[in-house]
Design a protein around this motif. Sequence first.
Motif, PDB file in Angstrom:
ATOM      1  N   ALA A 119       0.831  -1.213   0.000  1.00  0.00           N
ATOM      2  CA  ALA A 119       0.000   0.000   0.000  1.00  0.00           C
ATOM      3  C   ALA A 119       0.862   1.258   0.000  1.00  0.00           C
ATOM      4  CB  ALA A 119      -0.929  -0.004   1.210  1.00  0.00           C
ATOM      5  N   ILE A 120       1.957   1.240   0.737  1.00  0.00           N
ATOM      6  CA  ILE A 120       2.870   2.388   0.745  1.00  0.00           C
ATOM      7  C   ILE A 120       3.475   2.577  -0.645  1.00  0.00           C
ATOM      8  CG2 ILE A 120       5.066   3.255   1.664  1.00  0.00           C
ATOM      9  CD1 ILE A 120       4.243   1.882   4.344  1.00  0.00           C
ATOM     10  N   GLY A 121       3.879   1.486  -1.265  1.00  0.00           N
ATOM     11  CA  GLY A 121       4.429   1.557  -2.615  1.00  0.00           C
ATOM     12  C   GLY A 121       3.411   2.070  -3.619  1.00  0.00           C
ATOM     13  N   GLN A 122       2.158   1.643  -3.475  1.00  0.00           N
ATOM     14  CA  GLN A 122       1.109   2.118  -4.377  1.00  0.00           C
ATOM     15  C   GLN A 122       0.895   3.623  -4.244  1.00  0.00           C
ATOM     16  OE1 GLN A 122      -2.591   0.050  -4.002  1.00  0.00           O
ATOM     17  NE2 GLN A 122      -1.947  -1.586  -5.370  1.00  0.00           N
ATOM     18  N   ASN A 123       1.081   4.166  -3.044  1.00  0.00           N
ATOM     19  CA  ASN A 123       0.976   5.621  -2.878  1.00  0.00           C
ATOM     20  C   ASN A 123       1.927   6.330  -3.826  1.00  0.00           C
ATOM     21  OD1 ASN A 123      -0.926   6.470  -0.755  1.00  0.00           O
ATOM     22  ND2 ASN A 123       0.267   5.043   0.481  1.00  0.00           N
ATOM     23  N   PHE A 124       3.168   5.880  -3.863  1.00  0.00           N
ATOM     24  CA  PHE A 124       4.153   6.514  -4.733  1.00  0.00           C
ATOM     25  C   PHE A 124       3.793   6.328  -6.207  1.00  0.00           C
ATOM     26  CE2 PHE A 124       6.651   5.837  -0.834  1.00  0.00           C
ATOM     27  CZ  PHE A 124       7.035   7.154  -0.609  1.00  0.00           C
ATOM     28  N   ILE A 125       3.307   5.151  -6.563  1.00  0.00           N
ATOM     29  CA  ILE A 125       2.944   4.887  -7.960  1.00  0.00           C
ATOM     30  C   ILE A 125       1.802   5.799  -8.405  1.00  0.00           C
ATOM     31  CG2 ILE A 125       1.893   3.186  -9.508  1.00  0.00           C
ATOM     32  CD1 ILE A 125       3.483   1.037  -7.903  1.00  0.00           C
ATOM     33  N   PHE A 126       0.736   5.863  -7.631  1.00  0.00           N
ATOM     34  CA  PHE A 126      -0.424   6.645  -8.049  1.00  0.00           C
ATOM     35  C   PHE A 126      -0.190   8.147  -7.930  1.00  0.00           C
ATOM     36  CE2 PHE A 126      -2.405   2.515  -7.738  1.00  0.00           C
ATOM     37  CZ  PHE A 126      -3.188   2.526  -8.869  1.00  0.00           C
ATOM     38  N   LEU A 127       0.618   8.577  -6.972  1.00  0.00           N
ATOM     39  CA  LEU A 127       0.964   9.998  -6.920  1.00  0.00           C
ATOM     40  C   LEU A 127       1.833  10.383  -8.115  1.00  0.00           C
ATOM     41  CD1 LEU A 127       1.565  10.497  -3.091  1.00  0.00           C
ATOM     42  CD2 LEU A 127      -0.285  11.463  -4.478  1.00  0.00           C
ATOM     43  N   THR A 128       2.724   9.495  -8.530  1.00  0.00           N
ATOM     44  CA  THR A 128       3.531   9.757  -9.728  1.00  0.00           C
ATOM     45  C   THR A 128       2.638   9.860 -10.957  1.00  0.00           C
ATOM     46  OG1 THR A 128       5.425   8.590  -8.776  1.00  0.00           O
ATOM     47  CG2 THR A 128       5.430   8.904 -11.158  1.00  0.00           C
ATOM     48  N   ILE A 129       1.640   8.978 -11.061  1.00  0.00           N
ATOM     49  CA  ILE A 129       0.708   9.042 -12.192  1.00  0.00           C
ATOM     50  C   ILE A 129      -0.068  10.357 -12.163  1.00  0.00           C
ATOM     51  CG2 ILE A 129      -1.390   8.033 -13.180  1.00  0.00           C
ATOM     52  CD1 ILE A 129      -0.277   5.278 -12.300  1.00  0.00           C
ATOM     53  N   GLU A 130      -0.539  10.755 -10.976  1.00  0.00           N
ATOM     54  CA  GLU A 130      -1.320  11.998 -10.875  1.00  0.00           C
ATOM     55  C   GLU A 130      -0.462  13.222 -11.202  1.00  0.00           C
ATOM     56  OE1 GLU A 130      -3.767  14.702  -7.615  1.00  0.00           O
ATOM     57  OE2 GLU A 130      -3.050  12.735  -7.020  1.00  0.00           O
ATOM     58  N   TRP A 131       0.748  13.280 -10.663  1.00  0.00           N
ATOM     59  CA  TRP A 131       1.572  14.477 -10.808  1.00  0.00           C
ATOM     60  C   TRP A 131       2.308  14.542 -12.154  1.00  0.00           C
ATOM     61  CZ3 TRP A 131       4.101  13.921  -5.333  1.00  0.00           C
ATOM     62  CH2 TRP A 131       3.158  14.255  -4.361  1.00  0.00           C
ATOM     63  N   PHE A 132       2.803  13.383 -12.653  1.00  0.00           N
ATOM     64  CA  PHE A 132       3.665  13.397 -13.830  1.00  0.00           C
ATOM     65  C   PHE A 132       3.117  12.624 -15.020  1.00  0.00           C
ATOM     66  CE2 PHE A 132       6.450  13.595 -10.063  1.00  0.00           C
ATOM     67  CZ  PHE A 132       6.960  14.870 -10.237  1.00  0.00           C
ATOM     68  N   GLY A 133       2.123  11.757 -14.795  1.00  0.00           N
ATOM     69  CA  GLY A 133       1.545  10.987 -15.886  1.00  0.00           C
ATOM     70  C   GLY A 133       2.038   9.547 -15.912  1.00  0.00           C
ATOM     71  N   PRO A 134       1.291   8.689 -16.611  1.00  0.00           N
ATOM     72  CA  PRO A 134       1.628   7.262 -16.653  1.00  0.00           C
ATOM     73  C   PRO A 134       2.952   6.956 -17.355  1.00  0.00           C
ATOM     74  CG  PRO A 134      -0.586   7.641 -17.519  1.00  0.00           C
ATOM     75  CD  PRO A 134       0.030   8.969 -17.263  1.00  0.00           C
TER      76      PRO A 134
END
Length: 143
Positions: free
Chosen positions: A75-90
Amino acid sequence: MVSLAFDGLTGGIQDRIRNSHRVQAYHMMYSMNIWSCLWASIGVIATGEIYGLFNFITLYPHVLGQMFLLGLTGAIGQNFIFLTIEWFGPLTCSIFTTTRKFFTILCSVIIFGNPITNQQIFGTALVFCGLFLEQFFGRANHR
């Protein structure tokens, strides 16, 4: 090849959702996890693996703590993944994760001495060549 195709498809869909709906990272993460739990539950029940899980936990109850820690770190790792998608894109997220995988392979070869074939070296070089070209030409098209 199938994994790469679905990775590209998922990235495109995430980019479209991100641009058209301005969805936040935690909403996307929640929705993805709900659907993943639904489909995984159907699969575990349909295949009968649920009984194997109960038998395993009955025999080794101490794994429950380790399963909890695995879920927490995931879950902690997913935070970084989805925040990266939101801020910088897939695309940027894909580049980060692919680079991480490359360094995992490199450490596996150097530190643990795992062998790597010429075909694997060639495949890895192709992936990073593609990433480089996408960054170089993709950014030029957006300016």
